[in-house]
Enzyme design. Structure first.
Site, PDB file in Angstrom:
ATOM      1  CG  ASP A 131      -1.750   1.224   1.354  1.00  0.00           C
ATOM      2  OD1 ASP A 131      -2.174   1.554   2.484  1.00  0.00           O
ATOM      3  OD2 ASP A 131      -1.981   1.869   0.312  1.00  0.00           O
ATOM      4  CG  ASP A 187      -3.543   4.664  -2.318  1.00  0.00           C
ATOM      5  OD1 ASP A 187      -4.492   5.075  -1.639  1.00  0.00           O
ATOM      6  OD2 ASP A 187      -2.850   3.672  -1.999  1.00  0.00           O
TER       7      ASP A 187
HETATM    8  C1  LIG Z   1     -11.721   6.804   0.548  1.00  0.00           C
HETATM    9  C2  LIG Z   1     -10.515   6.592  -0.327  1.00  0.00           C
HETATM   10  C3  LIG Z   1      -9.647   5.476   0.150  1.00  0.00           C
HETATM   11  C4  LIG Z   1     -10.350   4.111   0.173  1.00  0.00           C
HETATM   12  C5  LIG Z   1      -9.319   2.990   0.180  1.00  0.00           C
HETATM   13  N1  LIG Z   1      -9.945   1.671   0.237  1.00  0.00           N
HETATM   14  C6  LIG Z   1     -10.272   1.038  -0.883  1.00  0.00           C
HETATM   15  O1  LIG Z   1     -10.063   1.449  -2.001  1.00  0.00           O
HETATM   16  C7  LIG Z   1     -10.878  -0.356  -0.649  1.00  0.00           C
HETATM   17  C8  LIG Z   1      -9.737  -1.376  -0.642  1.00  0.00           C
HETATM   18  C9  LIG Z   1     -10.230  -2.730  -0.258  1.00  0.00           C
HETATM   19  C10 LIG Z   1     -10.344  -3.724  -1.218  1.00  0.00           C
HETATM   20  C11 LIG Z   1     -10.791  -5.004  -0.869  1.00  0.00           C
HETATM   21  C12 LIG Z   1     -11.128  -5.276   0.456  1.00  0.00           C
HETATM   22  C13 LIG Z   1     -11.011  -4.265   1.442  1.00  0.00           C
HETATM   23  C14 LIG Z   1     -10.571  -3.000   1.063  1.00  0.00           C
HETATM   24  N2  LIG Z   1     -11.846  -0.650  -1.705  1.00  0.00           N
HETATM   25  C15 LIG Z   1     -13.041   0.006  -1.680  1.00  0.00           C
HETATM   26  O2  LIG Z   1     -13.285   0.842  -0.803  1.00  0.00           O
HETATM   27  N3  LIG Z   1     -13.947  -0.352  -2.631  1.00  0.00           N
HETATM   28  C16 LIG Z   1     -15.280   0.257  -2.619  1.00  0.00           C
HETATM   29  C17 LIG Z   1     -15.611   0.715  -4.016  1.00  0.00           C
HETATM   30  O3  LIG Z   1     -15.484  -0.394  -4.919  1.00  0.00           O
HETATM   31  C18 LIG Z   1     -14.126  -0.855  -4.983  1.00  0.00           C
HETATM   32  C19 LIG Z   1     -13.703  -1.401  -3.635  1.00  0.00           C
HETATM   33  C20 LIG Z   1      -8.358   3.053   1.379  1.00  0.00           C
HETATM   34  O4  LIG Z   1      -8.774   3.274   2.487  1.00  0.00           O
HETATM   35  N4  LIG Z   1      -7.066   2.758   1.049  1.00  0.00           N
HETATM   36  C21 LIG Z   1      -6.054   2.691   2.090  1.00  0.00           C
HETATM   37  C22 LIG Z   1      -5.471   1.256   2.139  1.00  0.00           C
HETATM   38  C23 LIG Z   1      -6.579   0.159   2.255  1.00  0.00           C
HETATM   39  C24 LIG Z   1      -7.231   0.156   3.649  1.00  0.00           C
HETATM   40  C25 LIG Z   1      -8.242  -0.996   3.813  1.00  0.00           C
HETATM   41  C26 LIG Z   1      -7.578  -2.330   3.472  1.00  0.00           C
HETATM   42  C27 LIG Z   1      -6.962  -2.335   2.094  1.00  0.00           C
HETATM   43  C28 LIG Z   1      -5.966  -1.197   1.942  1.00  0.00           C
HETATM   44  C29 LIG Z   1      -4.887   3.693   1.735  1.00  0.00           C
HETATM   45  O5  LIG Z   1      -3.791   3.465   2.651  1.00  0.00           O
HETATM   46  O6  LIG Z   1      -4.496   3.457   0.391  1.00  0.00           O
HETATM   47  C30 LIG Z   1      -5.274   5.193   1.910  1.00  0.00           C
HETATM   48  F1  LIG Z   1      -4.328   5.926   1.318  1.00  0.00           F
HETATM   49  F2  LIG Z   1      -6.452   5.413   1.357  1.00  0.00           F
HETATM   50  C31 LIG Z   1      -5.309   5.534   3.383  1.00  0.00           C
HETATM   51  O7  LIG Z   1      -6.340   5.416   3.996  1.00  0.00           O
HETATM   52  N5  LIG Z   1      -4.145   5.968   3.907  1.00  0.00           N
HETATM   53  C32 LIG Z   1      -4.067   6.331   5.292  1.00  0.00           C
END
Ligand SMILES: CCCC[C@H](NC(=O)[C@H](Cc1ccccc1)NC(=O)N1CCOCC1)C(=O)N[C@@H](CC1CCCCC1)C(O)(O)C(F)(F)C(=O)NC
Length: 329
Positions: free
Chosen positions: A35, A219
């Site tokens: 990530d 990201d």
């Molecule tokens: C609101 C914008 C950001 C949303 C982003 N999450 C996502 O993009 C999650 C990832 C996921 C996939 C499968 C199962 C579980 C989670 N997917 C998601 O929200 N979706 C919903 C929409 O359809 C597509 C899948 C996020 O929080 N990314 C984190 C890292 C994730 C955290 C949850 C587990 C998976 C990794 C990040 O670190 O990239 C960040 F930069 F967004 C962050 O929060 N940094 C502090």
């Protein structure tokens, strides 16, 4: 020295990408989500409540002869999708793609939110953001890549994420054969912990790039391409059946639609995301309504070039030169 690790999409929607990581002695192999949007390496462990850890591969520091407790250190992190985790900290040897960091901070989860409990495909994250984003207190820890950088042939890594096929994270070298186009470089802003950059313009369906700059982050931990409403509207105005679906919290359309491509300029290059990469998945198994890979960033506060965009490119995360490289794939 270099490292090279394969990475695989977790499901048919390429929701996240899974990479195997070895921790401890003897090696304990865990499936982790790399990530670039965060800076903590944390894992499900022997300290994670049994009910939460059920179905997950876990790390047991007590079974590793090289594990050491980082006494007094704790961590807690909240992600953009409202998921969260927290716990205490060990150091141990962590090997990725054949490259070992001897004393890596391995953050052990004593609490994980429901989303993580349910996502049994991953046992934690490897943060590849800037060290300033690390959430360990009282003394923040370095990322695996930051620890590795000085020993790598070059202080950089590349992400080659692919739709429904195996891709790679390479450390210390650039395999230019993975790309079709020239790598265009642009300054990276790590001040917030993210890999921030500015795209120089965009276009829909192969039209000429306009000059509307877009500032966002590269990201690997975000599934979608999240951009401002004006751009999202300009794109979906070309998709006859597109409409906002409240329950899906995003734009959906008939799966039979022939979606236009979306292009953005970066580092003097143009990256074009094909229409089929912009159709993420049917909203439910067997549905003829599909969910868009491009969605609005308006309620987030930052634009995110997530996996939907990264799948169209070979991306170079160049810490040494504080820059990002993008090449069409
Ligand atoms: C609101 C914008 C950001 C949303 C982003 N999450 C996502 O993009 C999650 C990832 C996921 C996939 C499968 C199962 C579980 C989670 N997917 C998601 O929200 N979706 C919903 C929409 O359809 C597509 C899948 C996020 O929080 N990314 C984190 C890292 C994730 C955290 C949850 C587990 C998976 C990794 C990040 O670190 O990239 C960040 F930069 F967004 C962050 O929060 N940094 C502090």
């Amino acid at each position: 020295q270099t490292g090279s690790a394969n990475t695989n999409p977790s499901d048919s929607a390429d929701d996240e990408y899974i990479t195997s990581v070895s921790i401890g002695t003897p090696a304990q192999v865990l499936p982790l989500d790399f990530d670039t949007g965060s800076s903590d390496l944390w894992v499900f462990s022997s300290e994670t409540p049994k009910s939460s850890a059920s179905g997950h591969v876990t790390y047991s520091p007590s079974k590793s002869s090289t594990a050491k407790k980082l006494s007094g250190s704790t961590w807690s992190i909240k992600y953009g999708d409202k998921s969260s985790s927290s716990g205490d900290v060990y150091t141990d040897v962590v090997t990725i793609g054949g490259f070992s960091v001897k004393t890596q901070a391995v953050e052990s989860a004593t609490k994980v939110s429901t989303q993580f409990v349910q996502d049994t495909l991953i046992s934690g994250l490897v943060g590849l953001g800037f060290d300033i984003g690390n959430q360990v207190s009282p003394r923040p820890q370095k990322t695996w890549f930051s620890n590795a950088a000085s020993s790598l042939a070059e202080p950089l890594f590349t992400a080659d994420l692919r739709h429904q096929e195996t891709g790679s994270y390479n450390f210390g070298f650039i395999d230019t054969s993975l790309a079709k186009g020239t790598i265009g470089y642009t300054p990276a802003d790590g001040s917030e912990g993210y890999w921030g950059f500015t795209a120089t313009g965009y276009s829909v369906g192969g039209a000429k790039l306009n000059r509307n700059s877009i500032t966002g982050i590269a990201d690997t931990g975000t599934t979608l391409l999240l951009l401002p409403d004006n751009i999202v509207d300009a794109y979906y105005n070309n998709v006859e059946s597109a409409e906002y679906d409240d329950s899906q919290e995003g734009v959906v359309f008939d799966c039979s639609e022939d979606l236009p491509s979306f292009s953005f300029g970066v580092g003097g290059q143009t990256i074009t995301i094909s229409g089929d990469l912009l159709n993420l998945t049917p909203i439910e198994e067997g549905s003829s309504t599909c969910f868009g890979g491009l969605q609005s960033s308006s309620d987030i506060g930052t634009n995110i070039f997530g996996d939907v965009a990264l799948k169209a490119a070979l991306v170079v995360f160049d810490l040494g030169n504080e820059r990002l490289g993008w090449a069409q794939k």
